[in-house]
Design an enzyme around this catalytic site. Sequence first.
Site, PDB file in Angstrom:
ATOM      1  N   LEU A  15     -40.190  15.126  10.996  1.00 23.72           N
ATOM      2  CA  LEU A  15     -39.021  14.220  10.940  1.00 23.72           C
ATOM      3  C   LEU A  15     -37.891  14.700  10.100  1.00 23.72           C
ATOM      4  O   LEU A  15     -36.811  14.851  10.306  1.00 23.72           O
ATOM      5  CB  LEU A  15     -39.184  12.783  10.917  1.00 23.72           C
ATOM      6  CG  LEU A  15     -40.068  12.056  11.900  1.00 23.72           C
ATOM      7  CD1 LEU A  15     -40.432  10.606  11.296  1.00 23.72           C
ATOM      8  CD2 LEU A  15     -39.418  12.183  13.140  1.00 23.72           C
ATOM      9  N   GLY A  16     -38.385  14.936   8.847  1.00 24.31           N
ATOM     10  CA  GLY A  16     -37.329  15.566   7.785  1.00 24.31           C
ATOM     11  C   GLY A  16     -38.161  15.929   6.323  1.00 24.31           C
ATOM     12  O   GLY A  16     -39.261  15.728   6.205  1.00 24.31           O
ATOM     13  N   GLY A  18     -37.417  16.288   2.427  1.00 27.37           N
ATOM     14  CA  GLY A  18     -36.432  15.988   1.309  1.00 27.37           C
ATOM     15  C   GLY A  18     -36.542  16.871   0.086  1.00 27.37           C
ATOM     16  O   GLY A  18     -37.548  17.898  -0.015  1.00 27.37           O
ATOM     17  N   ALA A  22     -41.048  15.828  -0.565  1.00 31.12           N
ATOM     18  CA  ALA A  22     -41.944  15.175   0.385  1.00 31.12           C
ATOM     19  C   ALA A  22     -41.426  15.671   1.991  1.00 31.12           C
ATOM     20  O   ALA A  22     -40.501  16.166   2.012  1.00 31.12           O
ATOM     21  CB  ALA A  22     -41.619  13.677   0.228  1.00 31.12           C
ATOM     22  N   VAL A  24     -41.582  14.326   5.832  1.00 31.76           N
ATOM     23  CA  VAL A  24     -41.477  13.089   6.517  1.00 31.76           C
ATOM     24  C   VAL A  24     -42.047  13.599   8.018  1.00 31.76           C
ATOM     25  O   VAL A  24     -41.234  14.166   8.558  1.00 31.76           O
ATOM     26  CB  VAL A  24     -40.506  12.068   6.400  1.00 31.76           C
ATOM     27  CG1 VAL A  24     -40.435  11.039   7.250  1.00 31.76           C
ATOM     28  CG2 VAL A  24     -40.086  11.829   5.302  1.00 31.76           C
ATOM     29  N   ASP A 131     -29.457   5.917  -5.050  1.00 30.71           N
ATOM     30  CA  ASP A 131     -29.333   7.440  -4.188  1.00 30.71           C
ATOM     31  C   ASP A 131     -28.578   6.983  -2.886  1.00 30.71           C
ATOM     32  O   ASP A 131     -29.198   7.605  -1.757  1.00 30.71           O
ATOM     33  CB  ASP A 131     -30.484   8.368  -4.081  1.00 30.71           C
ATOM     34  CG  ASP A 131     -30.275   9.646  -3.871  1.00 30.71           C
ATOM     35  OD1 ASP A 131     -28.873   9.916  -3.802  1.00 30.71           O
ATOM     36  OD2 ASP A 131     -30.891  10.476  -3.481  1.00 30.71           O
TER      37      ASP A 131
HETATM   38  N1  LIG Z   1     -38.535   5.993   8.601  1.00 26.26           N
HETATM   39  C1  LIG Z   1     -37.963   7.010   8.997  1.00 26.26           C
HETATM   40  N2  LIG Z   1     -37.836   7.446  10.472  1.00 26.26           N
HETATM   41  C2  LIG Z   1     -37.623   8.608  10.879  1.00 26.26           C
HETATM   42  N3  LIG Z   1     -36.945   9.624   9.841  1.00 26.26           N
HETATM   43  C3  LIG Z   1     -37.061   9.436   8.762  1.00 26.26           C
HETATM   44  C4  LIG Z   1     -37.582   8.330   7.965  1.00 26.26           C
HETATM   45  N4  LIG Z   1     -37.507   8.238   6.955  1.00 26.26           N
HETATM   46  C5  LIG Z   1     -37.063   9.516   6.513  1.00 26.26           C
HETATM   47  N5  LIG Z   1     -36.809  10.183   7.778  1.00 26.26           N
HETATM   48  C6  LIG Z   1     -35.966  11.545   7.859  1.00 26.26           C
HETATM   49  O1  LIG Z   1     -36.684  12.316   6.769  1.00 26.26           O
HETATM   50  C7  LIG Z   1     -35.498  12.724   5.787  1.00 26.26           C
HETATM   51  C8  LIG Z   1     -36.033  12.812   4.381  1.00 26.26           C
HETATM   52  O2  LIG Z   1     -36.493  11.473   4.019  1.00 26.26           O
HETATM   53  P1  LIG Z   1     -36.366  10.961   2.646  1.00 26.26           P
HETATM   54  O3  LIG Z   1     -34.729  10.917   2.422  1.00 26.26           O
HETATM   55  O4  LIG Z   1     -36.856   9.667   2.508  1.00 26.26           O
HETATM   56  O5  LIG Z   1     -37.191  12.087   1.810  1.00 26.26           O
HETATM   57  P2  LIG Z   1     -36.891  12.447   0.122  1.00 26.26           P
HETATM   58  O6  LIG Z   1     -37.621  13.764  -0.022  1.00 26.26           O
HETATM   59  O7  LIG Z   1     -36.903  11.479  -0.713  1.00 26.26           O
HETATM   60  O8  LIG Z   1     -35.349  13.163   0.389  1.00 26.26           O
HETATM   61  P3  LIG Z   1     -34.404  13.576  -0.666  1.00 26.26           P
HETATM   62  O9  LIG Z   1     -35.126  13.646  -2.171  1.00 26.26           O
HETATM   63  O10 LIG Z   1     -33.771  14.813  -0.396  1.00 26.26           O
HETATM   64  O11 LIG Z   1     -33.120  12.489  -0.726  1.00 26.26           O
HETATM   65  C9  LIG Z   1     -34.433  11.624   6.184  1.00 26.26           C
HETATM   66  O12 LIG Z   1     -33.115  12.116   6.057  1.00 26.26           O
HETATM   67  C10 LIG Z   1     -34.427  11.428   7.571  1.00 26.26           C
HETATM   68  O13 LIG Z   1     -34.094  12.444   8.413  1.00 26.26           O
END
Ligand SMILES: Nc1ncnc2c1ncn2[C@@H]1O[C@H](COP(=O)(O)OP(=O)(O)OP(=O)(O)O)[C@@H](O)[C@H]1O
Length: 464
Positions: A15-16, A18, A22, A24, A131
């Site tokens: 899904l993504g 970051g 991490a 997702v 953030d």
């Molecule tokens: N619960 C969810 N349902 C669907 N998509 C999600 C969900 N949580 C996160 N995502 C997707 O995954 C992407 C990354 O998630 P998240 O921001 O939690 O990761 P991160 O590693 O903490 O990101 P960063 O540190 O770059 O802000 C989000 O921008 C979104 O597109």
Amino acid sequence: MATASKQQLRRLRTLGRGASGAVVWLAADESSGQLLAVKSAATPAAAEQLQREARVLSTLRSPHIVHFLGSHADAITGEYHLFLEYAPRGSLADEAARNGGRLGERDVRRYAADLARGLAYLHGESVVHGDVKAANAVVGGDGCAKLADFGCARAAAGCDLPVAGTPAFMAPEVARGEEQGPAADVWALACTVIEMATGAAPWSGDVDCDVFTAVHRIGYTDAVPELPPWLSPAAKDFLRVCLQRDPRRRPTAAQGLDHPFIVSADPAKHFWASPTSTLDTAFWESSDDEDDEEEASESAAGRISSLASPRSDLPDWDSEDGWIDVRSECSQVSESPVVTAVNIGAGFGCLSSGALDAAEVGLRAVDVEDAIRNPTSHVGVVDFVKPQQRHSSLSVGGLGLCLRPVACHQGRTLDRNSAVLVMSNEKSSLIMHRFGHFVTRLTSFMDALLFILCISVDVLVLRQ
Ligand SMILES: Nc1ncnc2c1ncn2[C@@H]1O[C@H](COP(=O)(O)OP(=O)(O)OP(=O)(O)O)[C@@H](O)[C@H]1O
């Protein structure tokens, strides 16, 4: 998530990803077909950050905060998984992208109202998000925007974590490393409104305004982000009051709920039935990844199997490794200090002590494993004590690690996988930057000045 004693989840698609390292991914519970988002961290430091996120999220319950469904630490692999409500429309950034890059004021207002409600609840619980931005808010099947990504969250008062977040969304007091309280979230909410309305982060319209210049402008000048001229007077007024440089003059999130811009927001738009399960018809009708002509299997197992098709971008899709056992209760997580000079940089691809000696810089514990897995990672290292004389850098490729002068990075641009680390010495200041993320631990005003100076020099070299 159902509460069976043991469940098996199957990875469906990514899904993504970051900046924290991490990943997702969308997962389905094999037996019930329930869909959920799993945020996984492979490196110890990324796992530790995720544990922090789990600790914060597990205390929260609001329709405007992504629901926490549990977590699991894999003792064998060291991986950590966070189970979250699946938000079928992705992030607000995804929502804007689907809409041609930016959202109309009506949608901006509706999502801003959701985020303001989420922040009012969060601040009422004495938690600061840290953030807020469009990429860190997801849109649930109920059409509501929900705050997600609590990796930078902290206690509203008495928190000694270094300031953190995304530079362009930082309030002046955060950019100066002074404090990061609820008022900083209100500033970031206004920045997110600008981001949704324009399709770009605040400050990005400024010519030659790289991230460090922006941090300097935010922290040490009288500048405020430019307001999109096409917004309504109510929207502009909301932005003006939330973008007060003095945090004490900003409204609280709860007060913001009474602003005409927020009061006039429409109720949540229900796009579709929320696909919380692979058995939901809506899920099958809307999945981009599936071949429309393929008939969906009637059984949950069949549907899950067809979702996990070889077209997926995740490797080993059908292997046993794609399954993980999930405990019914949330795993216990350690209460160890979250940020130390050693672990703070692990999400950036930290360095090993061997590399430290070779680099002759002030870095101590370094683990390049994460960066080695990602051949596009570049880590610049600057000796903060003598920033001009002793620039060194690490270039981490798929085959190993080599040390080069920073100049060798000429011609490369910073991207989401690039990082710049600045260390003063082992016990005092630690400053790190990663494009899109910014973490500081400043012990003095001189540190702040030196930081701006030396990091600007370094990044200019890297970006040439
Ligand atoms: N619960 C969810 N349902 C669907 N998509 C999600 C969900 N949580 C996160 N995502 C997707 O995954 C992407 C990354 O998630 P998240 O921001 O939690 O990761 P991160 O590693 O903490 O990101 P960063 O540190 O770059 O802000 C989000 O921008 C979104 O597109």
